[in-house]
Design an enzyme around this catalytic site. Structure first.
Site, short mmCIF file in Angstrom:
data_model
loop_
_atom_site.label_atom_id
_atom_site.label_comp_id
_atom_site.label_asym_id
_atom_site.label_seq_id
_atom_site.Cartn_x
_atom_site.Cartn_y
_atom_site.Cartn_z
N ASP A 45 0.03 -10.38 -33.20
CA ASP A 45 -0.85 -9.17 -33.07
C ASP A 45 -2.07 -9.94 -32.31
OD1 ASP A 45 -1.50 -6.47 -33.16
OD2 ASP A 45 -2.40 -6.81 -35.29
N ASN B 287 6.13 1.24 -31.98
CA ASN B 287 5.60 1.04 -30.73
C ASN B 287 5.73 1.78 -29.67
OD1 ASN B 287 5.58 -2.89 -31.07
ND2 ASN B 287 4.00 -1.26 -31.67
C1 FPP Z 1 0.88 -6.70 -30.49
O1 FPP Z 1 -0.40 -6.54 -30.00
C2 FPP Z 1 2.00 -7.16 -29.81
C3 FPP Z 1 2.83 -6.32 -29.23
C4 FPP Z 1 3.07 -4.98 -29.68
C5 FPP Z 1 3.96 -6.93 -28.54
C6 FPP Z 1 4.39 -8.36 -28.65
C7 FPP Z 1 4.76 -8.73 -27.18
C8 FPP Z 1 4.30 -9.90 -26.62
C9 FPP Z 1 3.80 -10.99 -27.35
C10 FPP Z 1 4.29 -10.42 -25.32
C11 FPP Z 1 6.04 -10.36 -25.08
C12 FPP Z 1 6.90 -11.05 -25.78
C13 FPP Z 1 7.92 -11.43 -25.43
C14 FPP Z 1 9.13 -12.01 -26.38
C15 FPP Z 1 8.09 -11.98 -23.96
P1 FPP Z 1 -1.27 -5.67 -29.82
O2 FPP Z 1 -1.25 -4.83 -28.41
O3 FPP Z 1 -0.75 -4.45 -30.77
O4 FPP Z 1 -2.51 -6.01 -30.09
P2 FPP Z 1 -3.91 -5.43 -30.69
O5 FPP Z 1 -3.73 -5.08 -32.13
O6 FPP Z 1 -5.16 -6.00 -30.13
O7 FPP Z 1 -3.95 -3.84 -29.99
#
Ligand code: FPP
Length: 253
Positions: free
Chosen positions: A29, A77
């Site tokens: 996250d 998501n």
């Molecule tokens: C949460 O961060 C993360 C995600 C919803 C997606 C995770 C994806 C990656 C780490 C990159 C790609 C993965 C691979 C396997 C290539 P958020 O956007 O919810 O963060 P926030 O809480 O700051 O909004």
């Protein structure tokens, strides 16, 4: 005890003598917040997050972790703006193609859990290929949780159990924890020993709810794009100092 120690030459100094978790699960996250803090669009955070995925996967494989499960896209998501979803799916496809060499070089067995059928066809195809070519690898298992939700996993398991009861294959009196485990997305996966959440929020967000009953939790304020191997080592050291009792009492008592 579901932990083991890696060969001494593979272990960095700060981890000498530490117990390496057999299964680490990570809620990655903080991508969006990190990008915003840097003055960039949220998707830049996902792109940088993919770099952390690469580094942490390589390090876990090197340390002798048996399985690494990464929460890469939750069933919730889909509520995000379409352009962010499209970006994430594009990134995932690119990652699966580009990382195949690295996966093979590190003897990693690749797998994925979640309602995979709902993913775009091109992502499903790359998942299939990566799974197929790495199936015989004997090193760490890397599992991406995609369109994954723990409640959905339990719903899917219960539907299948219900069908098997109806057809007479399962006796309802024999439904127990072991049987339920056999109907989960990956029945072979051991429960996680350590669950890491980056980004500072102290919640489990519908991740592996059945499997984390006795898992040690480690929450760090470090945002996922900044989570590197030294942070992984900190989490493992912290895990290593904990006494896991699984509901029993300490041996010395
Ligand atoms: C949460 O961060 C993360 C995600 C919803 C997606 C995770 C994806 C990656 C780490 C990159 C790609 C993965 C691979 C396997 C290539 P958020 O956007 O919810 O963060 P926030 O809480 O700051 O909004």
């Amino acid at each position: 005890m579901v932990i083991r120690t890696t060969p001494k030459n593979e272990v960095p100094k700060e981890l000498q003598g530490a117990h390496i978790p057999r299964h680490i699960a990570i809620i990655m996250d903080g991508n969006g917040r990190w990008a915003r803090q840097q003055g960039f669009r949220r998707v830049f955070g996902h792109q940088s997050g993919a770099e952390s995925v690469r580094e942490i996967t390589r390090e876990c494989a090197r340390l002798g972790v048996g399985r690494l499960t990464l929460y890469a896209f939750s069933a919730d998501n889909w509520k995000r703006p379409q352009r962010e979803i499209d970006f994430l799916m594009g990134l995932l496809k690119k990652y699966l193609v580009q990382e195949r060499g690295e996966i093979m070089d590190n003897h990693i067995r690749f797998t994925a859990v979640g309602r995979l059928d709902a993913l775009p066809a091109n992502v499903m195809e790359e998942l299939r290929r990566t799974k197929e070519i790495s199936a015989a690898n004997s090193g760490m298992t890397l599992c991406l949780a995609l369109n994954y939700g723990a409640r959905q996993e339990l719903v899917d398991a219960l539907r299948r159990i219900g069908r098997d009861i109806k057809s007479g294959q399962v006796d309802p009196e024999r439904v127990d924890e072991t049987l339920i485990g056999r109907y989960l997305y990956d029945p072979e996966a051991p429960d996680p020993d350590l669950l890491i959440r980056t980004g500072g929020d102290v919640r489990v967000s519908n991740f592996l709810l059945w499997q984390i009953s006795y898992t040690e939790l480690f929450v760090t304020p470090v945002m996922w794009p900044e989570f590197k191997k030294q942070h992984l080592h900190e989490a493992i050291l912290d895990f290593s100092r904990r006494e896991r009792r699984f509901g029993a009492i300490a041996e010395s008592e």
